[in-house]
Design a protein around this motif. Structure first.
Motif, PDB file in Angstrom:
ATOM      1  N   GLN A 199       0.809  -1.217   0.000  1.00  0.00           N
ATOM      2  CA  GLN A 199       0.000   0.000   0.000  1.00  0.00           C
ATOM      3  C   GLN A 199       0.845   1.272   0.000  1.00  0.00           C
ATOM      4  O   GLN A 199       0.446   2.294  -0.538  1.00  0.00           O
ATOM      5  CB  GLN A 199      -0.951   0.017   1.196  1.00  0.00           C
ATOM      6  CG  GLN A 199      -2.074  -0.981   1.076  1.00  0.00           C
ATOM      7  CD  GLN A 199      -3.115  -0.843   2.176  1.00  0.00           C
ATOM      8  OE1 GLN A 199      -3.107   0.128   2.942  1.00  0.00           O
ATOM      9  NE2 GLN A 199      -4.004  -1.809   2.264  1.00  0.00           N
ATOM     10  N   GLY A 200       2.021   1.208   0.619  1.00  0.00           N
ATOM     11  CA  GLY A 200       2.858   2.398   0.659  1.00  0.00           C
ATOM     12  C   GLY A 200       3.957   2.377  -0.375  1.00  0.00           C
ATOM     13  O   GLY A 200       4.926   3.131  -0.267  1.00  0.00           O
TER      14      GLY A 200
ATOM     15  N   SER B  77       5.635   2.973  -3.997  1.00  0.00           N
ATOM     16  CA  SER B  77       5.541   3.734  -5.241  1.00  0.00           C
ATOM     17  C   SER B  77       5.351   2.809  -6.428  1.00  0.00           C
ATOM     18  O   SER B  77       4.719   3.185  -7.423  1.00  0.00           O
ATOM     19  CB  SER B  77       6.808   4.577  -5.444  1.00  0.00           C
ATOM     20  OG  SER B  77       6.950   5.540  -4.429  1.00  0.00           O
TER      21      SER B  77
ATOM     22  N   TRP C 218       2.009   2.416  -7.842  1.00  0.00           N
ATOM     23  CA  TRP C 218       1.444   3.578  -8.515  1.00  0.00           C
ATOM     24  C   TRP C 218       1.981   3.749  -9.927  1.00  0.00           C
ATOM     25  O   TRP C 218       1.550   4.643 -10.656  1.00  0.00           O
ATOM     26  CB  TRP C 218       1.737   4.838  -7.699  1.00  0.00           C
ATOM     27  CG  TRP C 218       1.059   4.860  -6.363  1.00  0.00           C
ATOM     28  CD1 TRP C 218       0.635   3.805  -5.620  1.00  0.00           C
ATOM     29  CD2 TRP C 218       0.732   6.024  -5.609  1.00  0.00           C
ATOM     30  NE1 TRP C 218       0.083   4.230  -4.437  1.00  0.00           N
ATOM     31  CE2 TRP C 218       0.123   5.599  -4.402  1.00  0.00           C
ATOM     32  CE3 TRP C 218       0.906   7.384  -5.809  1.00  0.00           C
ATOM     33  CZ2 TRP C 218      -0.310   6.468  -3.420  1.00  0.00           C
ATOM     34  CZ3 TRP C 218       0.469   8.264  -4.831  1.00  0.00           C
ATOM     35  CH2 TRP C 218      -0.137   7.812  -3.655  1.00  0.00           C
TER      36      TRP C 218
ATOM     37  N   PRO D 168       3.632   8.075  -2.979  1.00  0.00           N
ATOM     38  CA  PRO D 168       2.866   7.900  -1.733  1.00  0.00           C
ATOM     39  C   PRO D 168       3.605   8.506  -0.552  1.00  0.00           C
ATOM     40  O   PRO D 168       4.815   8.760  -0.616  1.00  0.00           O
ATOM     41  CB  PRO D 168       2.746   6.386  -1.602  1.00  0.00           C
ATOM     42  CG  PRO D 168       3.900   5.847  -2.371  1.00  0.00           C
ATOM     43  CD  PRO D 168       4.111   6.789  -3.516  1.00  0.00           C
TER      44      PRO D 168
END
Length: 536
Positions: free
Chosen positions: A51-52, A54, A57, A216
């Motif tokens: 979730q954290g 990069s 993304w 993020p």
């Protein structure tokens, strides 16, 4: 180093030392953990795994010369050109040469890369690439899809332990040797020490040191600082890449309008509706990122603004071809099929970081680094589009290989306990379980579907080393069987049926016969192979 094991003796009481601790749950960290399996690995992640990161993304995809008309040399040259003269040429060549193998690894982990009806990878082109070589997932979802597949693979790998919600604070060590990680529970004051034989930093970039970034919140430079405090050499820290086309809609982090849109023909226009990149560079919208970013910056700071016009190139297909960008636009009240998208440069990637060599080793013993926190020399002064995911997997795999070669044969994280014969010491039982792990790894890796002379010799050497640790006949039998298979495969210098030699890919009519051997011959082949492997 500043932090020593003795400083946290109470926290370490009765605690085993991990084989490997990886700080970071992004692409580099998870890929490295999978490549290390079945060696026991602890992955420490700041946020819930993935979730954290990069990596999740990343929209464009992963660059690799996998088409028939492309070559790693072309990819290498494009990377060197984008790096503005300071790339490490050998590093770039290594990375681009290994790109296809790493894409195949990702496919094996279940990444659903876009393919045509005949199973060929569908490729797009991004700025400064001379060929279509960006492997994508549903247009702009590569990062998320890659991470989802790797997370699933990690979750089903028993040798990988995941600790979520821990923030790395310091490296522990003695002199120049790193011996572990000190981390704090996120949202609290509790600190925990994680001693290890090897530490891999894969903690990401520096995006949130900047007010406008596509990264993020967890990309805050903590890994870079940890290494610097411990005395590691840092390289190229001044080279920060700004993505040209972040959505200029006031969000933090700024949503990204993937470069693949320009690869598909989208243009950049100013407030008067005029294309401006044609006056700046021969490649126009596909010029290197730093040139495009500067041109957009000038338009924005002039007061007129800059816009990505996808109406003709993508139009009504936008929602299906680029769902991530589409959703961000709609949330900001923009219909990208009918309206130009306001864009501005945003901090996107750090080319600098902890200095590493070709195997991810840092200047501190016992410490490796991969991904954005590392500076391998692959990107130079300006990273080529979609080389970031490639660098992460290439060097994560190299780190895993390096650690495997340097450290003793790993203990198994999932073998059942073996029945000990009367009087067998527990340490010997432990050694034999390690030997079984080593045997199975080398057979799968070097005596599998495809073989060649070098890999078979390596297998014979590995088996000999593993067998030297065994006492029980039942375990030695396993070693002998593996040795026979490997020696016989080395002996047959052709490909036939289920036996394929990449160095002898054709069938040899002269060898169209059964083969016969003995343990004495096998031992002689193994001895000769060991001598060749040792360079004698």
């Amino acid at each position: 180093m500043g932090i020593s094991v003795e400083d946290f003796a109470p926290a370490l009481a009765g605690k085993d030392v991990d084989d490997v601790v990886i700080l970071g749950g992004g692409l580099a960290g998870l890929f490295c953990a999978l490549k290390l399996a079945p060696r026991p690995v602890t992955v420490i992640s700041n946020a819930a795994i993935g979730q954290g990161a990069s990596s999740a993304w990343a929209q464009g995809g992963i660059a690799a010369a996998v088409s028939e008309q492309d070559t790693f040399e072309k990819h290498r040259d494009d990377t060197l050109a984008a790096g503005a003269g300071i790339c490490e040429r050998k590093i770039v060549e290594q990375m681009t040469r290994e790109a296809g193998d790493r894409v195949r690894d990702l496919l094996s982990y279940g990444v659903p890369f876009d393919q045509d009806l005949e199973g060929r990878l569908q490729l797009s082109r991004e700025a400064a690439h001379s060929e279509n070589r960006v492997v994508r997932v549903r247009g702009d979802m590569a990062g998320r899809a890659i991470m989802d597949a790797l997370i699933a693979a990690v979750r089903r790998t028993p040798s990988i332990r995941i600790l979520e919600g821990f923030i790395g604070e310091s490296l522990m060590g003695e002199g120049r040797y790193v011996t572990g990680v000190l981390a704090r529970k996120r949202g609290g004051l509790e600190r925990m020490a994680f001693p290890a034989h090897a530490v891999v930093l894969a903690s990401g970039g520096i995006g949130h040191l900047y007010s406008v970034t596509t990264n993020p919140g967890e990309a805050n430079g903590h890994g870079l600082a940890m290494a610097a405090r411990a005395g590691a050499v840092i390289a190229d820290a001044e080279f920060v890449q700004f993505h040209p086309t972040a959505l200029n809609v006031g969000r933090d982090p700024a949503p990204l309008a993937t470069e693949a849109l320009r690869g598909d023909g989208a243009t950049l226009i100013n407030s008067a509706g005029e294309r401006f990149m044609t006056k700046v560079h021969d490649l126009a919208e596909l010029a290197p990122r730093d040139i495009v970013a500067r041109a957009i910056h000038r338009e924005v700071t002039s007061g007129g603004g800059a816009f990505l016009d996808c109406r003709s190139a993508v139009g009504a297909a936008f929602k299906d071809r680029y769902p991530t960008v589409y959703a961000a636009c709609v949330e900001a009240g923009i219909d990208p099929a009918t309206q130009p998208i306001p864009v501005a440069p945003a901090e996107h990637y750090h080319m600098g970081g902890i200095l590493t060599d070709a195997n991810g080793r840092t200047s501190l013993d016992g410490l490796w680094a991969a991904g954005e926190v590392a500076s391998t020399g692959a990107h130079g002064a300006n990273r080529l589009a979609s080389n970031s995911l490639l660098e992460a997997v290439v060097f994560a795999a190299r780190i895993a290989d390096d650690i495997q070669g340097l450290m003793p044969t790993p203990r198994s994280a999932y073998w059942n306990e073996l029945d000990s014969e009367p009087g067998l010491p527990s340490q010997r039982n432990f050694d034999e379980r390690e030997a079984i792990t080593a045997l199975r790894e080398t057979m799968g890796r070097n005596v599998g579907v495809e073989r060649d002379a070098d890999s078979l010799r390596r297998a014979l050497a590995d088996i000999a080393a593993a067998e030297a640790r065994c006492e029980r006949i039942s375990i030695r039998n396993m070693m002998i069987a593996g040795r026979i298979i490997a020696a016989s495969a080395l002996k047959r210098t052709e490909s036939r049926g289920g036996h394929f030699r990449s160095d002898f890919p054709e069938a040899d009519p002269a060898q169209a016969r059964r083969s016969f051997t003995s343990l004495k011959e096998v031992d002689a082949i193994a001895k000769e192979a060991a001598a060749v492997a040792a360079g004698e």
